[in-house]
Write a protein that holds these residues in place. Structure first.
Motif, mmCIF file in Angstrom:
data_model
loop_
_atom_site.group_PDB
_atom_site.id
_atom_site.type_symbol
_atom_site.label_atom_id
_atom_site.label_comp_id
_atom_site.label_asym_id
_atom_site.label_seq_id
_atom_site.Cartn_x
_atom_site.Cartn_y
_atom_site.Cartn_z
ATOM 1 N N ALA A 44 0.838 -1.203 0.000
ATOM 2 C CA ALA A 44 0.000 0.000 0.000
ATOM 3 C C ALA A 44 0.873 1.254 0.000
ATOM 4 O O ALA A 44 0.590 2.232 -0.704
ATOM 5 C CB ALA A 44 -0.917 -0.011 1.220
ATOM 6 N N GLN A 45 1.942 1.193 0.757
ATOM 7 C CA GLN A 45 2.833 2.347 0.826
ATOM 8 C C GLN A 45 3.519 2.594 -0.516
ATOM 9 O O GLN A 45 3.585 3.718 -1.010
ATOM 10 C CB GLN A 45 3.884 2.094 1.922
ATOM 11 C CG GLN A 45 4.700 3.326 2.229
ATOM 12 C CD GLN A 45 5.886 2.998 3.125
ATOM 13 O OE1 GLN A 45 6.161 1.825 3.421
ATOM 14 N NE2 GLN A 45 6.586 4.039 3.558
ATOM 15 N N ARG A 90 2.433 1.727 -3.356
ATOM 16 C CA ARG A 90 1.433 2.183 -4.312
ATOM 17 C C ARG A 90 1.223 3.685 -4.184
ATOM 18 O O ARG A 90 1.140 4.407 -5.172
ATOM 19 C CB ARG A 90 0.124 1.430 -4.072
ATOM 20 C CG ARG A 90 -0.983 1.832 -5.006
ATOM 21 C CD ARG A 90 -2.245 1.045 -4.751
ATOM 22 N NE ARG A 90 -3.366 1.693 -5.410
ATOM 23 C CZ ARG A 90 -4.024 2.721 -4.916
ATOM 24 N NH1 ARG A 90 -3.697 3.215 -3.727
ATOM 25 N NH2 ARG A 90 -5.016 3.277 -5.590
ATOM 26 N N GLU A 91 1.150 4.123 -2.948
ATOM 27 C CA GLU A 91 0.897 5.538 -2.703
ATOM 28 C C GLU A 91 2.018 6.414 -3.267
ATOM 29 O O GLU A 91 1.777 7.391 -3.964
ATOM 30 C CB GLU A 91 0.783 5.744 -1.194
ATOM 31 C CG GLU A 91 0.025 6.976 -0.796
ATOM 32 C CD GLU A 91 -0.176 6.998 0.708
ATOM 33 O OE1 GLU A 91 0.226 7.980 1.340
ATOM 34 O OE2 GLU A 91 -0.701 5.994 1.250
#
Lengths: 536, 185
Positions: free
Chosen positions: A21-22, A24-25
């Motif tokens: 998720a990180q 991706r961000e």
């Protein structure tokens, strides 16, 4: 493969959902930034996280590259209909505007509502679509997008006008042509000029054509089991249509069996009325090849049975409804888009390319667009005729490399049809080989000439074509093997010289012998006379 | 399966009826399977029809357009892509087990002839890996399903998921990057 959690390719550490998720961000943010600021941003974002940095670098590298991994689905992909916007050259703007508010707006190309995909090839994709005004079903061919200069666009529009005027029962009618402007990455990435994707607008030329459901000439011939005269009759009709276009200055440049269709009237008729769409029978169709018990010379009445028996492997199911008027597809399209000349530089599937190459004339294979004229089409007709008669191609290009295939087409003589089927020896072979002459000046001068010879043959009349004389063959042989020919020539000269010399000397010797003989015979009668005159 | 039935099931799905999803899946499955089979069995490569064609064709065949709404369409394609994934993976698995004497090992797509002529991706392996991607990012896995297995364009995918094409493009690229990394031998 082992689904071990730890180290994957490129030495990058695998990630947990949180880490993913990180990543991706940061990635989403980074790719929005201009190049100049990106490096700085990445450095700051990953300052304390080496693994994140490694992953992000790898991902951004991948993003920037023209990666094609998973781009083609297992069953192949069409060009993206939805990523074609509505800004195009369109004569029926009103029809389009009235549709804009409907939910299906993004399924329009020009004034055409997309109903489904009919097929696709290296050059583009063909949709089944509905034209608004006049309201009718069309086949909409959308070519690969590319950059078009203003001049090229004008030329396109001019040529498109010529195509609209091309009307013949043997030619699939072009209703309209125009440009669709392209946005969206899926389509743009497939463009033939990837380097300019971001800078210039891409335009995809489209052609709205008469919708013909049916099958290709060779499929039809095989499925119905046509005999040779029937095949020749169909071929003569194909030639007529080509001749019609030639007389109007349009050269096809991409004639091949896939571009020659036999319409299934039962299907075409039904579609115009109801909302019938191609079903699985179109996919599965093929009919039963081999012997067919039917009236000779008849390819079946155009109507009769409203439903084609599905998957019924009898002769009836493959002949019924097929009219015996072949229709040629894509007339002039190759010229408009110069696709045959560009073809070797494009990112096409090599197999597909070879398939097209097989029907190209030597001058086309040589890439000389100025040398391409109607006689190139005559050559392609020759290849199709060859294939219809023998079931094979004149050159075995399917397994050859591109350069080898081109070489075969340009320099090697075609396999003689009679070597495949001895029945073809004689006039038919002469006709085929004349159409396949490498030197276009020696071919039939027009498709009409070829048609006339086919009909003369069918009517048991003498054909115009003459088989090449021994001298012609010798000339070709010499042209093909210059070095060998030169050596052979030298050898021949030596031989001749030697023979001449021997003959001269021989003659000389002979003369002397003769003189000697003569002298002797002169002596003998005299002696005899003397003897006879002598008194007893 | 009569067209009208599927249209009605689809409407129930759109109406939020969860049990109708299974019904729709099985209805669509038969049709897609027939279309895909016909496609996979074609021997000659010059008659290309794409996943796009198969899915769209099934849609046109099964759904009564005059009675279905736009949101129905989205549901249909979402489910069709799922079904296509199952059909294609099953097909690959069956081929794999035939060829490898019962073991589903690495199957080169080129074995399917020109039909499966992609860059040699093992569909069975891809399917497994996609399950793991779904645990990392559900939406990315769906995008792969819709785009790769369903043959839908990224713009269509964006439409179905109700997000911007730009986002879908980025998600797709990231998903693809991760999958390739995982699938590399």
């Amino acid at each position: 493969m082992a689904h071990g959690p730890l180290v994957a390719a490129e030495g990058v550490v695998a990630v947990s959902p949180e880490e993913y998720a990180q990543l991706r961000e940061v990635y989403m943010a980074a790719r929005e930034l201009p190049d100049a600021q990106r490096a700085d941003f990445v450095a700051r974002a990953c300052a304390r996280d080496g693994a994140l940095r490694a992953n992000l670098d790898s991902l951004l590298r991948d993003d920037a590259s023209a990666a094609t991994f998973l781009d083609t689905p297992p069953l192949g992909r069409g060009l993206a209909a939805a990523s074609i916007t509505q800004n195009e050259v369109s004569p029926t703007r009103r029809a389009r505007d009235s549709q804009r508010s409907t939910p299906d707006t993004n399924r329009y190309i020009g004034p055409f509502r997309i109903l489904g995909v009919l097929g696709e090839g290296g050059m583009g994709i063909v949709y089944e679509a509905e034209q608004q005004r006049p309201r009718r079903r069309v086949a909409l061919k959308v070519m690969r997008p590319q950059c078009w200069s203003a001049q090229a666009q004008r030329r396109f529009e001019h040529e498109a006008q010529v195509l609209r005027l091309l009307q013949h029962p043997g030619i699939v009618q072009v209703y309209e042509a125009g440009f669709a402007e392209v946005r969206g990455s899926a389509l743009a990435r497939r463009a033939s000029t990837p380097a300019v994707v971001d800078s210039a607008p891409l335009r995809a030329p489209y052609f709205a054509m008469e919708l013909v459901r049916g099958r290709t000439l060779t499929e039809h011939a095989a499925a119905v089991g046509l005999d040779i005269p029937e095949r020749l009759r169909l071929m003569a009709r194909v030639c007529d249509a080509v001749q019609h276009a030639h007389e109007r200055g349009v050269v096809h440049r991409d004639l091949k069996p896939a571009n020659i269709l036999l319409s299934d009237e039962t299907k075409n008729g039904a579609t115009a009325e109801n909302q019938v769409v191609p079903g699985p029978d179109r996919l599965a169709e093929g009919g039963a090849p081999g012997d067919v018990d039917r009236q000779p010379g008849k390819a079946g009445p155009p109507s009769g049975s409203p439903h084609r028996a599905r998957l019924q492997p009898c002769a009836d199911s493959s002949t019924r409804g097929f009219v015996d008027q072949p229709k040629i597809l894509d007339f002039g399209v190759a010229r408009i888009t110069d696709s045959d000349v560009q073809i070797t530089t494009m990112h096409t599937n090599v197999g597909q390319l070879i398939g097209t190459l097989a029907y190209m004339s030597p001058e086309q294979v040589a890439g000389d667009s100025r040398a391409i004229d109607l006689r190139s089409d005559v050559y392609s007709l020759g290849v199709i005729l060859y294939e219809l008669l023998t079931g094979r191609l004149p050159y075995d290009v399917r397994r050859a490399s591109l350069s080898r295939a081109a070489q075969l087409i340009r320099h090697e003589p075609p396999r003689r049809p009679s070597s495949i089927d001895p029945m073809l020896r004689g006039d038919l072979e002469t006709i085929v080989l004349l159409a396949l002459e490498k030197d276009r000046a020696r071919r039939y001068t027009s498709a009409g000439e070829l048609a006339r010879d086919l009909r003369r043959y069918l009517n048991h009349k003498p054909i115009a074509a003459r088989p090449p004389t021994l001298l012609d063959r010798l000339r070709k042989l010499v042209a093909r093997h210059r070095t060998v020919a030169l050596l052979a020539g030298l050898l021949l000269i030596c031989l001749i010289a030697a023979t001449v010399a021997r003959t001269l000397f021989g003659l000389d010797a002979q003369r002397r012998r003769d003189e000697a003989d003569e002298a002797r015979t002169r002596e003998t009668p005299r002696a005899a006379k003397a003897e006879a005159a002598a008194p007893p | 399966m009569a067209d009208r039935d599927v249209t009605r099931i689809l409407q129930r799905v759109s109406g939020g009826n969860v049990s109708a999803v299974d019904e729709l899946t099985s209805a669509v499955y038969a049709e897609l399977r027939a279309l895909a089979q016909a496609y996979l069995q074609r021997e000659r490569p010059d008659h290309t029809l794409s996943a796009t064609a198969v899915v769209h064709e099934a849609y046109l065949k099964l759904i009564d357009q005059s009675r279905s709404e736009y949101r129905d369409r989205r549901h249909f394609f979402a489910i069709a892509a799922q079904v296509m994934r199952r059909i294609l993976v099953d097909h690959a698995r069956a081929r794999g087990s035939i060829k490898r004497g019962g073991r589903a090992e690495r199957l080169m797509l080129s074995e399917g002839g020109a039909v499966l002529d992609d860059a040699g991706v093992d569909l069975v392996e891809l399917d497994d890996t996609l399950v793991r991607l779904a645990q990392l990012n559900e939406r990315q896995a769906r995008i792969v399903e819709l785009h790769f297995f369903g043959g839908l364009t990224l713009d269509e995918v964006a439409d179905i998921l109700g997000v911007s094409p730009r986002t879908v493009d980025a998600e797709w690229r990231m998903a693809r990057w991760w999958l390739r990394r995982e699938l590399s031998p």
